[in-house]
Scaffold this active site. Structure first.
Site, PDB file in Angstrom:
ATOM      1  N   ILE A 310      47.005  20.894  78.218  1.00 55.78           N
ATOM      2  CA  ILE A 310      48.081  21.301  77.306  1.00 55.78           C
ATOM      3  C   ILE A 310      49.383  21.458  78.093  1.00 55.78           C
ATOM      4  O   ILE A 310      50.448  20.985  77.673  1.00 55.78           O
ATOM      5  CB  ILE A 310      47.731  22.626  76.593  1.00 55.78           C
ATOM      6  N   GLN A 313      50.866  18.073  78.940  1.00 56.33           N
ATOM      7  CA  GLN A 313      51.467  17.430  77.777  1.00 56.33           C
ATOM      8  C   GLN A 313      52.806  18.079  77.437  1.00 56.33           C
ATOM      9  O   GLN A 313      53.762  17.399  77.060  1.00 56.33           O
ATOM     10  CB  GLN A 313      50.518  17.525  76.577  1.00 56.33           C
ATOM     11  N   GLU A 314      52.890  19.389  77.599  1.00 53.25           N
ATOM     12  CA  GLU A 314      54.103  20.108  77.228  1.00 53.25           C
ATOM     13  C   GLU A 314      55.239  19.931  78.241  1.00 53.25           C
ATOM     14  O   GLU A 314      56.393  19.745  77.857  1.00 53.25           O
ATOM     15  CB  GLU A 314      53.788  21.611  77.079  1.00 53.25           C
ATOM     16  N   SER A 315      54.917  19.983  79.531  1.00 55.64           N
ATOM     17  CA  SER A 315      56.000  20.019  80.525  1.00 55.64           C
ATOM     18  C   SER A 315      55.762  19.159  81.755  1.00 55.64           C
ATOM     19  O   SER A 315      56.605  19.144  82.656  1.00 55.64           O
ATOM     20  CB  SER A 315      56.193  21.463  80.996  1.00 55.64           C
TER      21      SER A 315
END
Length: 485
Positions: A310, A313-315
């Site tokens: 996660i 994917q986010e940063s």
């Protein structure tokens, strides 16, 4: 005279007793293969160790073939016992041994050379044999282009059979069969330029492409083919009939489709650039934050690799990222979410990971109880991205379309409709960029798959020492960034 008569009588009695014993023995039928399995309470299966078939991670045994055969063992009401073969010859030979496995579940394609050894089940997965080459080298465009190339394939495989047939047409064609490698090794050898070409099935390439972003498909070699299970040719029909009935049922009730979606429904989302970049960041960035992922994953009782996926994917594991909409930090939390989760500084990677873990599990716990794993995790990821209200709208649309609102495979088809006026005007929460959560979930699943594979216990020492082969790391960066397909 009397002695002779007595002797004849004793002989007659002995012969009669022996005959009765043999007759009774003949009347006791040998149990069938299926009966033996049920009596033993164990289904002994042999397979291959690879991402597309079977491997072990921290949570235990996993893989497409493993899950499919585990469902079969459950149907039989017996335990599953897995063993792995080092090569295909060993796998096929093991089926013929009296105390050996009774079933091979290893992504096998029926082969003429094996027909005296085994019988194959009904098909369960369609694959395409593909010729693989390295980006930057001349691309062969047909069978004639294989001549003069250094080619290696698995010994005893259907791909070796294909090349043997082609050699009749092109006598100059040369290739090597090896029993010392697996598909992963062949792709690595192409990726590193040790060999020019190899042949693999499309599903094997799909599962492994991300590890070897230099490899490309030159062309498909022949028509699509079916993967099947195999039993020893000398066994009776009982187990094979049961297998065929199970596979047919799995096709009809959606079990096969769910497994295909779980293992292959998200494998092509990264592309070349994403694969190369992730491979670099896996060794260069993740170690800085791994302890935080593990620490807060333990607190929230979630797999740390899912949290890490996660975060990537986010940063892309960058703690100071800020988006145009104001979300910030490694887990890209909104100000409102950060406050609710007790995060005072979104740019602090430890706090961000703590808040993201807490928020993800909060979303997951709030989902409808009717949503079961593994779908529950995918739903939670979608809600993490698009919001719980929009996810419920998509579930409502799924119900209207007579789809299953508790299955990600069905609901992900409805989410993109939330961006279309004719559909979102019918929903409670209105417009949403519904395609985004679909890609969000697919990407995270792929990152999670890779993290699961490279953190196997037997590979962790190599990771820690920096010796694990991760494509794009410790090598010159490839010049071409074009799509792998």
């Amino acid at each position: 005279m009397f002695a002779h008569t007595a002797l004849r009588q004793r002989c007659a009695k002995w012969l009669l007793a022996t005959g009765l014993f043999l007759l009774l023995g003949a009347c006791v039928e040998k149990p069938s293969t299926l009966e033996r399995v049920k009596e033993d309470g164990v289904l002994r299966v042999i397979t291959r160790n690879s991402p597309a078939t079977y491997f072990q991670d921290r949570n235990g045994e996993t893989g497409f073939e493993y899950e499919l055969v585990q469902h079969f063992a459950d149907d039989l009401g017996v335990k599953l016992q897995i063993e792995t073969a080092d090569n295909l010859d060993e796998l096929y030979d093991a089926l013929g041994k009296p105390s050996g496995p009774v079933l091979a579940a290893a992504g096998l394609v029926s082969s003429e050379r094996r027909k005296t050894q085994v019988r194959y089940s009904h098909p369960y997965l369609e694959v395409t044999p593909q010729v693989i080459y390295r980006n930057g080298r001349p691309r062969p465009t047909g069978a004639k282009g294989l001549v003069g190339k250094k080619i290696m394939v698995l010994k005893g495989s259907s791909h070796a059979d294909q090349l043997a047939e082609l050699k009749k047409q092109y006598p100059a064609l040369q290739y090597e069969e090896s029993d010392a490698v697996e598909v992963v090794d062949l792709l690595r050898m192409v990726d590193e330029g040790q060999i020019d070409l190899t042949l693999v099935d499309s599903n094997e390439l799909a599962m492994n492409q991300v590890y070897f972003p230099n490899v490309r498909v030159a062309f498909d070699l022949g028509e699509t083919r079916d993967q099947r299970w195999a039993v020893a040719a000398g066994e009776d029909n009982s187990l094979l009939n049961e297998i065929n009935e199970y596979l047919d049922k799995a096709q009809k009730n959606g079990t096969l489709q769910r497994l295909k979606d779980r293992y292959y429904g998200h494998v092509d989302v990264l592309g070349y650039v994403g694969a190369y970049t992730f491979a670099q960041h896996l060794q260069q960035r993740l170690p800085k934050y791994e302890k935080h992922f593990k620490s807060y994953a333990k607190v929230e009782q979630v797999d740390w690799r899912l949290l890490a996926a996660i975060g990537y994917q986010e940063s892309m594991w960058q703690p100071e990222v800020t988006s145009k909409t104001g979300v910030r930090g490694l887990m890209m939390l909104t100000q409102r979410t950060a406050q609710a989760m007790g995060v005072s500084n979104r740019l602090d990677p430890r706090q961000s990971i703590q808040g993201g873990a807490k928020y993800f599990m909060k979303i997951k716990e709030e989902l409808d109880d009717s949503i079961k794993e593994p779908d529950r995790t995918w739903f939670a990821l979608a809600a993490y991205n698009v919001g719980g209200g929009h996810l419920e709208d998509a579930r409502t649309l799924a119900k209207r379309e007579k789809l299953n609102p508790n299955k990600w495979l069905d609901v992900k088809k409805m989410l993109p409709r939330l961006a279309q006026k004719q559909w979102y005007r019918q929903t409670k929460y209105g417009y949403a960029r519904g395609g985004e959560p679909v890609h969000f979930v697919a990407n995270i699943r792929r990152y999670y798959d890779i993290l699961t594979w490279v953190t196997q216990p037997q590979l962790e020492g190599q990771v820690a020492e920096g010796n694990l082969h991760v494509p794009g790391v410790n090598k010159d960066k490839p010049a071409d960034k074009s799509s792998p397909m």
